[in-house]
Design a protein around this motif. Structure first.
Motif, mmCIF file in Angstrom:
data_model
loop_
_atom_site.group_PDB
_atom_site.id
_atom_site.type_symbol
_atom_site.label_atom_id
_atom_site.label_comp_id
_atom_site.label_asym_id
_atom_site.label_seq_id
_atom_site.Cartn_x
_atom_site.Cartn_y
_atom_site.Cartn_z
ATOM 1 N N VAL A 70 0.856 -1.194 0.000
ATOM 2 C CA VAL A 70 0.000 0.000 0.000
ATOM 3 C C VAL A 70 0.885 1.234 0.000
ATOM 4 C CG1 VAL A 70 -1.779 1.293 1.221
ATOM 5 C CG2 VAL A 70 -1.830 -1.216 1.220
ATOM 6 N N ASP A 71 0.796 1.991 -1.083
ATOM 7 C CA ASP A 71 1.591 3.224 -1.217
ATOM 8 C C ASP A 71 3.068 2.978 -0.927
ATOM 9 O OD1 ASP A 71 -0.755 4.577 -1.841
ATOM 10 O OD2 ASP A 71 -1.133 5.142 0.235
ATOM 11 N N PRO A 85 -9.279 2.160 5.125
ATOM 12 C CA PRO A 85 -8.634 3.463 4.900
ATOM 13 C C PRO A 85 -8.468 4.256 6.179
ATOM 14 C CG PRO A 85 -10.917 3.522 4.180
ATOM 15 C CD PRO A 85 -10.627 2.093 4.524
ATOM 16 N N THR A 90 -6.881 8.942 -2.455
ATOM 17 C CA THR A 90 -6.662 7.789 -3.317
ATOM 18 C C THR A 90 -5.414 7.035 -2.887
ATOM 19 O OG1 THR A 90 -7.719 8.890 -5.196
ATOM 20 C CG2 THR A 90 -6.291 7.027 -5.698
ATOM 21 N N ASN A 91 -5.539 5.715 -2.746
ATOM 22 C CA ASN A 91 -4.423 4.841 -2.405
ATOM 23 C C ASN A 91 -4.162 3.866 -3.546
ATOM 24 O OD1 ASN A 91 -5.987 5.285 0.425
ATOM 25 N ND2 ASN A 91 -3.792 5.167 0.766
ATOM 26 N N GLN A 92 -2.883 3.582 -3.798
ATOM 27 C CA GLN A 92 -2.519 2.556 -4.763
ATOM 28 C C GLN A 92 -2.115 1.302 -3.998
ATOM 29 O OE1 GLN A 92 1.114 2.370 -7.582
ATOM 30 N NE2 GLN A 92 -0.553 3.129 -8.874
ATOM 31 N N ILE A 93 -2.803 0.218 -4.286
ATOM 32 C CA ILE A 93 -2.562 -1.050 -3.610
ATOM 33 C C ILE A 93 -2.138 -2.073 -4.649
ATOM 34 C CG2 ILE A 93 -3.566 -2.852 -2.157
ATOM 35 C CD1 ILE A 93 -5.587 -0.781 -1.205
ATOM 36 N N ASP A 109 -6.415 0.944 -7.744
ATOM 37 C CA ASP A 109 -6.491 2.344 -7.332
ATOM 38 C C ASP A 109 -7.791 2.496 -6.556
ATOM 39 O OD1 ASP A 109 -4.103 3.237 -8.449
ATOM 40 O OD2 ASP A 109 -5.007 3.547 -10.406
ATOM 41 N N HIS A 111 -10.200 4.818 -4.310
ATOM 42 C CA HIS A 111 -10.507 6.181 -3.850
ATOM 43 C C HIS A 111 -11.402 6.084 -2.621
ATOM 44 C CE1 HIS A 111 -11.093 10.485 -3.947
ATOM 45 N NE2 HIS A 111 -12.380 10.256 -3.707
ATOM 46 N N THR A 112 -10.997 6.740 -1.558
ATOM 47 C CA THR A 112 -11.760 6.755 -0.314
ATOM 48 C C THR A 112 -12.506 8.076 -0.177
ATOM 49 O OG1 THR A 112 -10.157 5.303 0.773
ATOM 50 C CG2 THR A 112 -11.638 6.567 2.194
#
Length: 439
Positions: A70-71, A85, A90-93, A109, A111-112
């Protein structure tokens, strides 16, 4: 016996040769690398407070090593991962699967949304004398209304006194401003979490109307008597704007000017840098709407007035009906705008109407109502608002009449281009709707 012996030796030779050939084939092919079925780059959304199970479909994954990242940070070595989250954004996993034969990878990708971001607020006046106003939230994914979300999010806070009404709300600079009438507070919450951050406390004599953000540190509060300047860092009141008195309602800003609606004087235009009055347009009673080009729209008498935001020149358009004010029991004006069209309700003198008109460059567009509500329904509060997220006109109604009729509410979703009704949510309770508020 001799024949059998040589036959046995021949059979052993064949089996041995077969084994050699089999081993050679395995060495050449090796172990199959893992594979991930489907797309290798996926997108999804989640809301703060929720969990998301990531469980890709894998092939040849036996004896594989898993890495969830994660990131840029490895967070798990399981074959699946539950993402919780910690903040909106937005997090890249990524998932990397490896064995002796090779590797495969997959990227999400995610998005929270904030807890109260993926939808819009519903500001309610409340039943005067029976309880305070409330804040509702319509959530896009569930398509449902969540009730009293402010007090549920802030259980130690309230909007007392009971005789106050919550008349106005707006989002400015990622803050939700809630403005009460009749002695109630002004509350500032984070627009995405709804957690309260500041407030002007309830006090007898307070009678606020609307809020307008001017800059990072300056804002204005209209009231039953003039316009008050506010320091947004401390929320301290720093006096009133000289020369403006009496009841002031809606306010908006475009370019170098501030536009305010006065019960006594109609539309007043101020210089945004020093608050000096630069122009008055008497007779105006319903305002303001702003189209994409920053043109300001206001109405009064039977005229819809178009104001150039740079030159302040005006153009009058014949409405075909009287634009009635809302000063008696003030609520935000029943006028709104999309990128290139203005929507205005034909309200009655003392109560909401059931017709909405749309002006779009041509006078002929005002000949017939754009939306005609059922005869059993009337607008309440501002009644309408344009939702830029969906391109819909949001309309709030109650049943026509008095008493129990106010407890029957409808939230309508109209296509702002065609006027077609696309959805309705019906709900009961004495909410007395004030206005929808969009991010």
């Amino acid at each position: 016996m001799k024949h059998n012996f040589y036959s046995f030796k021949f059979l052993i030779s064949i089996v041995f040769a077969s084994l050699i050939i089999g081993c050679s084939t395995d060495d050449e092919l090796g172990i199959n690398p893992p594979s991930i079925d489907g797309a290798q780059h996926l997108q999804d959304t989640i809301t703060m407070g929720e969990h998301l199970l990531l469980s890709p479909k894998l092939s040849n994954s036996k004896n594989s090593i898993f890495e969830w990242i994660v990131d840029g940070e490895i967070v798990s070595n399981d074959s699946t991962y539950i993402f919780t989250p910690e903040a909106r954004g937005t997090n890249q996993i990524s998932l990397e699967v490896k064995n002796e034969g090779g590797e495969a990878s997959l990227t999400y990708d995610i998005h929270t949304w904030g807890a109260f971001e993926h939808g819009f607020y519903l500001i309610n006046e409340g039943w005067f004398g029976h309880g305070t106003g409330t804040v509702g939230f319509y959530r896009y994914d569930t398509q449902k209304i969540e009730d009293s979300v402010f007090v549920k999010t802030n259980p130690t806070k309230d909007l007392y006194p009971l005789n106050s009404t919550l008349g106005f709300g707006t989002v400015f600079n990622e803050k939700l401003y809630l403005v009460s009438k009749s002695g109630g507070p002004v509350v500032v919450s984070d627009a995405y979490s709804l957690l309260e951050e500041q407030r002007i406390p309830s006090q007898s004599g307070n009678n606020w109307r609307a809020f307008l953000g001017i800059s990072e540190t300056k804002g204005l509060l209209s009231s039953s008597n003039g316009i008050h300047k506010i320091d947004l860092e401390t929320l301290a009141i720093e006096g009133t704007i000289p020369g403006i008195s009496g009841q002031i309602g809606d306010m908006t800003k475009a370019g170098d000017y501030i536009f305010v609606l006065s019960q006594r004087e109609g539309a007043i235009i101020l210089n945004a840098s020093n608050y000096e009055v630069v122009k008055r347009i008497p007779g105006m009673a319903v305002g303001f709407a702003k189209t994409q080009d920053n043109t300001i729209w206001v109405a009064g008498g039977t005229k819809l007035v178009k104001i150039n935001p740079s030159t302040l020149e005006i153009e009058e358009i014949e409405l075909g009906f009287k634009a009635n004010s809302s000063w008696g029991a003030w609520h935000p004006a029943s006028i709104t705008a999309s990128a290139n069209a203005v929507f205005i309700a034909k309200n009655g003198s003392f109560s909401g109407g059931n017709e909405i008109y749309r002006y779009k460059d041509e006078l002929v567009s005002l000949k017939e109502p754009f939306i005609k509500l059922p005869d059993t329904e009337v607008l309440y509060g501002t009644g309408l608002g344009f939702n830029p997220d969906t391109g819909q006109l949001i309309v709030r109604t109650v049943r026509d009449g008095w008493g129990e009729n106010f407890s029957y509410n409808k939230l309508h979703f109209y296509n702002a281009d065609s006027g077609n009704l696309e959805k309705t949510n019906s709900y009961e309770g004495y909410y007395f709707p004030a206005a929808p508020v969009f991010h």
